[in-house]
Design an enzyme around this catalytic site. Structure first.
Site: not given
Length: 222
Positions: A54, A85, A97, A132, A137, A203, A212
C-alpha cells in the site's frame, strides 16, 4: 468471491483500455517537504521508484528520510494508460502501487534507499503484503539508470542470503527499468501524502525484522 481467488496479472487483451490523458490533476507541492511533486526537478537530484505494498505507508517511509527532496505515489509497471485507483484495485490494469522518490545523492545514497525498501516490507509474499491481497501490492523496483539496476540486483541477492538464513522463502521482487514500457502515472490528489493529512489512516507496511546488509556507507563512499 473476488477476494478469495488467487490474483493473476492480466494479459494485454484482458487489461482495461484506459485513456490518453489523466482524469485528474496532481497537487503542486508536497504537504510535508514543501517541494514540487512533478518534474522537472533541480539539477543534481535523482529519481527512484519502489513498490512495496500500500503506497500510503510506503510513501511516508521515504519522505521521513533525510536527503529525500520530494515523494509522490502513483501506478507503475502495468498495461492500462492513465489508470484511476478503482481500476488498479480491480486487478485489470497490471500496475503496482508505487512511490517515486526524488533524492539528493550527496545526502542519501541509492543503496540507503534500497535498504529502507527491503526492510520496510516482506518481499517474499508475491501478490500481497500482509492482509492486502492483489497484484497491485507486489514488490518491485523500477530503475532509472544502469547503475541503479546493478545496485538493485546486488541488493536483492544480498538480502536473499540473510532472509534464507532466517527461514524466509524466495524474494519475488521484480527489478525492471522505469522506461517507456513502464511509465509512472501519478495517483489521485487524495492519495498524495495521505498519512500526513490522515494521521490515523491505514498503514499496512511492515517488514520482516531482518536487517539488509547494504546501504550503511555514506553517500560519498568514504
Amino acid at each position: 468471491m473476488f477476494l478469495s481467488r488467487t490474483p493473476v496479472l492480466p494479459t494485454p487483451e484482458q487489461a482495461l483500455r484506459g485513456r490518453p490523458e489523466p482524469e485528474f490533476s496532481v497537487p503542486e507541492r508536497h504537504t510535508v517537504l514543501g517541494n514540487p511533486l512533478l518534474g522537472p526537478y533541480p539539477e543534481g537530484l535523482e529519481a527512484a521508484d519502489f513498490a512495496l505494498g500500500c503506497f500510503w505507508g510506503a510513501e511516508r517511509k521515504f519522505w521521513q528520510t533525510e536527503g529525500v527532496w520530494t515523494t509522490l505515489v502513483g501506478y507503475q509497471g502495468g498495461i492500462t494508460p492513465n489508470p484511476v485507483y478503482e481500476e488498479v484495485c480491480s486487478g485489470l490494469t497490471g500496475h503496482t502501487e508505487a512511490v517515486r522518490v526524488v533524492f539528493d545523492p550527496s545526502k542519501v545514497s541509492y543503496e540507503s534507499l534500497l535498504k529502507l525498501f527491503w526492510e520496510s516490507h516482506d518481499p517474499t509474499q508475491g501478490f500481497r503484503q500482509g492482509n492486502d491481497v492483489g497484484t497491485q501490492y507486489r514488490s518491485a523496483i523500477y530503475t532509472h539508470t544502469p547503475d541503479q539496476a546493478t545496485k538493485a540486483e546486488a541488493s536483492r541477492a544480498a538480502y536473499q542470503k540473510v532472509l534464507t538464513g532466517s527461514g524466509y522463502g524466495e524474494i519475488t521482487t521484480h527489478v525492471l527499468p522505469a522506461d517507456e514500457d513502464r511509465p509512472f502515472y501519478p495517483a489521485e490528489a487524495y492519495h498524495q501524502q495521505y498519512l500526513d493529512r490522515n494521521v490515523d489512516g491505514y498503514c499496512g507496511i511492515g517488514g520482516t525484522g531482518v536487517s539488509c546488509p547494504i546501504g550503511v556507507a555514506p553517500a560519498d563512499g568514504k
